[in-house]
Enzyme design. Structure first.
Site, PDB file in Angstrom:
ATOM      1  CG  HIS A   1      -2.699  -0.935   0.977  1.00 22.29           C
ATOM      2  ND1 HIS A   1      -3.295  -0.101   0.361  1.00 22.29           N
ATOM      3  CD2 HIS A   1      -2.467  -2.501   1.000  1.00 22.29           C
ATOM      4  CE1 HIS A   1      -4.598  -0.624   0.234  1.00 22.29           C
ATOM      5  NE2 HIS A   1      -3.808  -2.598   0.302  1.00 22.29           N
TER       6      HIS A   1
ATOM      7  CG  ASP B   1      -9.243   6.431   8.099  1.00 25.26           C
ATOM      8  OD1 ASP B   1      -9.684   6.373   9.314  1.00 25.26           O
ATOM      9  OD2 ASP B   1      -8.987   7.773   7.414  1.00 25.26           O
TER      10      ASP B   1
ATOM     11  CD  GLU C   1     -10.539   9.813  10.319  1.00 23.76           C
ATOM     12  OE1 GLU C   1     -10.881  10.316   9.548  1.00 23.76           O
ATOM     13  OE2 GLU C   1      -9.845   8.984  10.937  1.00 23.76           O
TER      14      GLU C   1
END
Length: 536
Positions: A109, A170, A281
């Site tokens: 990632h 997240d 958030e």
């Protein structure tokens, strides 16, 4: 006559012989610089608990960003820490004349080739399962895990014991070593700090091949250096992660604002309050007609009639997203706390949306989106993400220019924005943050449509990202990039600022030959790496 002809033939023969000798000599020299033959004849003969592959390694030259592709010479699939240390030690002992480098690869990632190694060795950390996940319930509770373990697996295993890590990202399908090498930031960071704040101990293999255990009390400099150190000082092989009692349920809430000043004021109020939500958030909504209708599949409007009449057409909206954790049987008490907290805010009243989900479903919410995107073939596309840390003093100027001008028509993906308290962050790690107590994470999580030359194309989004960065630099807002990618060491020096001297000193101490993490492009070992550059 014969002598003359003999001398002429002899001269020609000599010239041909010299040419062949020069050619063969130059070929021999060039082969010394080719890692593949060296690897095949040396590393291939080493004994591993796992295994080393030289073929079909294209996956190691690809990541989530899908922009940079550097082919390695080999991929190591370690089954033990000794596999990692012996490989690095062998390359270190080859000395500075070797151009071989090593990168630790997690779940793929990275955004810009940071976990790749051009003509080097990529270590597939996902195959390392040493040690097995081990939980300790004494105070304070913790879990020992392999650095190749995914956070989502830690979540499921720890919940069986009524425990969970304190801080998250997240997206949970990331490796422990990968997030700890950066920071690991999410909506809990305002309270618990990033994931690098919630680690008690690490095992690290340095750029010399040494296996070192480190913590705040033992080998302290290496411990702080590795946390947020972008893989420059060692490969994390296992970590001791802090745990806390885990809740079972979550009240998940979204509200909307049209005024950025009011939105940011409310966010800052919540992160500074003694009694607050457990997760805070927010995100920016640009040109998203019908957004509230999309929410109705998983959220309930507190006032459905008024919510249905809310018109978002042509307006930039700001969504505050918060969550409160609780256990069954305490729902009424939690609702009272939530009502009190919401009464202190100035959101648009008719845009209050609520949902009640399990703790697991809340934390793993992005994976649901991933599954849907994969089904549509929209997951494995270029992701030219831009993540910025912006000081509180500059956030309004930033919002006015970027949200009101640069992104006026489209964002190509979610735009996250939320503040954190720097006082909750360890101040000795390698992680670089702005020089203010409160700063904002602003993340442009764009996806590019392959082969498109329009506004959803890769080049258009990259150009837009550069425009945002130029504005930040020209305005001198004191912005720092997170998950940064720079092309020169001069840019990295500017990024680290006053921390550069400590950072470079740690490099010379723990990885003096610059073997590790070449894809970060901070310190260069091999000339070939500089010359080739990225392949798009």
């Amino acid at each position: 006559m014969k002598n003359s002809r003999f001398h002429r033939l002899h001269k020609q023969y000599t010239m041909i012989l010299r040419f062949l000798m020069v050619f063969l000599f130059s070929f021999t020299i060039s082969k010394k610089n080719l890692p593949i033959p060296i690897l095949r004849s040396s590393l291939a003969d080493m004994a591993f608990n796992g295994h080393l592959t030289f073929e079909k390694n294209e996956h190691a030259a690809k990541d989530f960003g899908d922009i940079y592709h550097f082919m390695p010479s080999a991929v190591l699939y370690p089954k033990s820490v000794s596999d990692v240390s012996s490989t690095i030690k062998y390359i270190f002992e080859m000395g500075a004349s070797s151009e071989l480098t090593v990168a630790a690869g997690g779940h793929g990632h990275s955004l810009a080739g940071q976990a790749q190694a051009y003509q080097g060795v990529v270590i597939n950390m996902g195959s390392l399962r040493e040690p097995e996940m081990s939980f300790h319930a004494e105070e304070p509770p913790y879990v020992d895990v392999s650095a190749g373990e995914l956070w989502v697996n830690i979540l499921h295993e720890s919940l069986k014991r009524g425990l969970a890590p304190k801080s998250w990202t997240d997206y949970l399908h990331l490796t422990v070593g990968g997030t700890l090498s950066n920071a690991g930031i999410s909506g809990q960071a305002f309270r618990h700090g990033p994931q690098i704040n919630n680690v008690y101990q690490l095992q690290v293999v340095t750029g010399k091949g040494d296996v070192v255990t480190c913590s705040e009390e033992q080998n302290t400099d290496l411990f702080y250096g590795v946390l947020g150190g972008l893989g420059q000082f060692g490969v994390i092989t296992w970590a001791r992660i802090a745990l806390e009692p885990a809740p079972k349920m979550v009240k998940w809430i979204r509200v909307l604002y049209t005024d950025f000043s009011i939105f940011s004021k409310d966010q800052e109020h919540l992160i500074c309050s003694e009694m607050s939500f457990d997760y805070i958030e927010g995100f920016v909504i640009i040109n998203r007609t019908g957004l509230l209708n999309n929410w109705r599949s998983s959220f309930n409007a507190k006032d459905p009639l008024q919510a249905s009449q809310f018109n978002s057409e042509g307006r930039i909206l700001y969504c505050l997203e918060v969550a409160k954790y609780f256990d069954p049987g305490k729902s009424d008490l939690v609702n009272q706390i939530i009502d009190t907290l919401l009464s202190e805010l100035n959101y648009i009243q008719c845009t209050l949306f609520l949902s009640e989900v399990s703790y697991v479903d809340f934390l793993d919410r992005v994976h649901v989106s991933e599954i849907k995107l994969r089904e549509k073939g929209l997951w494995e596309v270029p992701h030219p993400w831009l993540n910025l840390l912006i000081p509180r003093s500059g956030i309004h100027e930033f919002a006015q220019e970027v949200f009101g001008n640069i992104l006026a028509d489209t964002s190509n993906g979610p735009v996250l924005i939320y503040p954190v308290n720097k006082s909750r962050w360890r101040n000795r790690t390698s992680m670089v943050t702005p020089d203010e107590d409160v700063f904002y994470l602003v993340a442009f999580l764009s996806s590019a449509t392959p082969s498109s030359t329009g506004k959803d194309g890769l080049e258009h989004i990259l150009t837009r990202n550069r425009r945002i960065l130029r504005f930040c630099e020209a305005s001198r807002l004191g912005v720092k990039q997170y998950l940064a990618h720079y092309s020169t060491q001069k840019e990295w020096k500017a990024h680290f600022g006053t921390q550069w001297e400590v950072f470079s000193q740690r490099k010379s101490t723990y990885d003096p030959l610059a073997i590790l993490a070449p894809g970060q492009n901070i310190f260069q070992k091999a000339k070939a790496f500089r010359q080739e550059g990225p392949q798009r």
